[in-house]
Enzyme design. Structure first.
Site, PDB file in Angstrom:
ATOM      1  N   TYR A 145       0.890  -1.642  -0.083  1.00 38.79           N
ATOM      2  CA  TYR A 145      -0.061  -0.179   0.233  1.00 38.79           C
ATOM      3  C   TYR A 145       0.727   1.526   0.010  1.00 38.79           C
ATOM      4  CZ  TYR A 145      -3.033   2.880   1.952  1.00 38.79           C
ATOM      5  OH  TYR A 145      -4.174   4.554   1.436  1.00 38.79           O
ATOM      6  N   ASP A 240       9.461   2.933  -0.510  1.00 34.48           N
ATOM      7  CA  ASP A 240       8.040   3.708   0.105  1.00 34.48           C
ATOM      8  C   ASP A 240       8.616   3.166   1.754  1.00 34.48           C
ATOM      9  OD1 ASP A 240       6.575   4.444   1.102  1.00 34.48           O
ATOM     10  OD2 ASP A 240       4.808   3.246  -0.167  1.00 34.48           O
ATOM     11  N   LYS A 268       5.010  10.268   8.224  1.00 31.84           N
ATOM     12  CA  LYS A 268       4.665  10.540   9.272  1.00 31.84           C
ATOM     13  C   LYS A 268       6.090  10.660  10.410  1.00 31.84           C
ATOM     14  CE  LYS A 268       1.868   6.260   8.176  1.00 31.84           C
ATOM     15  NZ  LYS A 268       0.147   6.161   8.034  1.00 31.84           N
TER      16      LYS A 268
HETATM   17  N1  HOZ Z   1      -1.932   2.680   5.699  1.00 33.51           N
HETATM   18  C1  HOZ Z   1      -1.542   3.388   6.730  1.00 33.51           C
HETATM   19  C2  HOZ Z   1      -2.076   1.886   8.496  1.00 33.51           C
HETATM   20  N2  HOZ Z   1      -1.140   1.201   7.288  1.00 33.51           N
HETATM   21  C3  HOZ Z   1      -2.010   5.108   7.164  1.00 33.51           C
HETATM   22  C4  HOZ Z   1      -3.914   4.667   8.496  1.00 33.51           C
HETATM   23  C5  HOZ Z   1      -4.674   5.187   7.225  1.00 33.51           C
HETATM   24  O1  HOZ Z   1      -4.709   4.477   6.205  1.00 33.51           O
HETATM   25  O2  HOZ Z   1      -5.630   5.801   8.001  1.00 33.51           O
END
Ligand code: HOZ
Length: 431
Positions: A145, A240, A268
């Protein structure tokens, strides 16, 4: 049973005005069959919800809280910065300091551009790779992701995987056709894509250690094989490190696995919890970014003074104290051993993955090495386990397909209590 009545009533109000009651799908607790707890405050390793329940937190705002919540030096830095103004939309010395700090820790980052989130970082990085190569296709890995930009919502991990919508509607067919997917930990699947689309692939983007299908480590040499394939075929290698950067080692996965990306994406953690992202890499490539070059990308809030102040303090602390990483390793390993002894003692059909302070207990006996093996986990059992743990004051990500994070603020007592809660919870749910 923990009383969460105030959270429940806030959620009832929220669903009427916010889609699904939350501002990011993973927060909704949908896949674990309950409504979310609403968090009021946090400090160190603990969270408190609006009903006054205390939790030991292993989400850490999905990674960045490596020093624990509300670290006094970071809070002070933000307070001091705020007094001088919260946004200028103009150049500041802090942005320069941040860029120099990142480059001093990650030598592959010769130039860097600040943005506001990991999503912005990754979508800008692939635009840049396309501009640099004059090609249009990208390769991503099933279950990885990289935020919610159109190009990445193809076989996506995290919330998309959790909610069973890895290929989101709304992504134009023309865009999804340019996203090719390979299997994580399978370099051959990349080779065949390169063979099928010669001179068409602009970039390959990867989570070097996956956090978004649960924690999945790379097999030995997998990342260096990808590096070599990219070099041989003129493909921009984008690593990433939104989750892994400054987390699994000070210099991230690229330091731990000794690989040199062409572009690194960050998020982050470099905001110390404030909304930040960045992409950076080879000068030759980064020089294409406007106004140095023609690849356009912009943002009023990019390099925001509060976010920079928090991030600079965070990186300074991490850089000046290498013992943070040995403590994280020691604590995470102790937790892993605790879980392992429960699994073995009760012969439970579970397996664990861990890289440094990122880890996941999977509800499957099979080794989890990619999307298919992660998907084999029993999500119903995970949901029961999650609820048991929450009732025992342990706050995990509400999905099997997310990593847990240890912080420097977690105490020996937190770890003991987590192991004890896990034994009770697993015995109630798994057998
Ligand atoms: N995708 C992240 C967590 N694996 C960020 C959290 C989110 O999507 O709010």
């Amino acid at each position: 049973m923990t009383n969460t009545s105030r959270s429940e009533s806030l959620f009832q109000r929220s669903v009427k005005i916010i889609p699904g009651g939350v501002n990011s799908p993973v927060r909704a607790f949908k896949s674990v069959g309950r409504s979310p707890v609403f968090i009021q405050r946090a400090r160190g390793s603990k969270l408190w919800d609006v009903d006054g329940n205390e939790y030991i937190d292993y989400v850490g705002s999905w990674g960045p809280m490596i020093l624990g919540h509300a670290h006094p030096r970071i809070v002070e830095a933000v307070q001091k910065a705020a007094i001088d103004g919260t946004s200028f939309g103009a150049a500041t010395e802090r942005e320069l300091e941040m860029a120099e700090l990142i480059a001093s820790i990650m030598p592959s980052v010769e130039m860097v551009r600040m943005v506001n989130s990991g999503t912005e970082a990754t979508m800008s990085a692939i635009r840049l790779a396309r501009a640099f190569t004059g090609r249009e296709k990208i390769i991503k890995f099933e279950g990885c992701y990289h935020g919610h930009a159109d190009s990445f919502l193809i076989k996506a991990g995290s919330g998309a995987m959790t909610l069973g919508i890895p290929d989101s509607p709304g992504v134009p067919r023309s865009i999804s056709a340019d996203t090719l997917t390979a299997r994580y930990n399978d370099a051959k699947s990349v080779t065949s894509l390169i063979d099928n689309y010669p001179n068409e692939i602009a970039a390959l983007i990867i989570e070097p250690v996956v956090g978004n299908m649960g924690c999945v480590p790379p097999k030995p040499n997998f990342l260096s094989e990808l590096r070599a394939l990219c070099s041989q075929n003129g493909i921009v290698f984008i690593v990433d490190e939104v989750m892994t950067g400054f987390r699994i080692a000070l210099g991230g996965a690229q330091q731990l696995y000794n690989i040199t990306p062409d572009i690194t994406t960050l998020g982050k953690i470099i905001g110390g919890g404030l909304p930040v992202g960045a992409y950076g890499g080879k000068k030759e490539i980064m020089s294409m970014v406007a106004p140095a070059g023609p690849m356009y990308q912009a943002g009023t809030l990019s390099g925001n003074p509060l976010a920079m102040a928090a991030g600079i303090e965070m990186l300074k602390i991490l850089k000046s104290d290498p013992s943070i990483y040995s403590r994280l390793e020691e604590k995470s390993s102790r937790l892993e051993k605790g879980f392992q002894s429960i699994i073995e003692k009760h012969n439970l059909p579970l397996m664990q993955n861990r890289v440094g302070s990122m880890f996941t207990v999977f509800f499957t006996k099979r080794n989890v090495i990619d999307y298919d093996t992660a998907k084999a986990a029993d999500v119903k059992k995970f949901a029961l386990y999650f609820n048991e743990m929450l009732n025992r004051g342990i706050y995990l990500a509400p999905s099997q397909f997310e990593a847990a994070f240890m912080s420097d603020a977690h105490t020996d007592d937190d770890i003991e209590r987590t192991i004890e809660a896990a034994e009770h919870s697993l015995l109630k749910t798994v057998q």
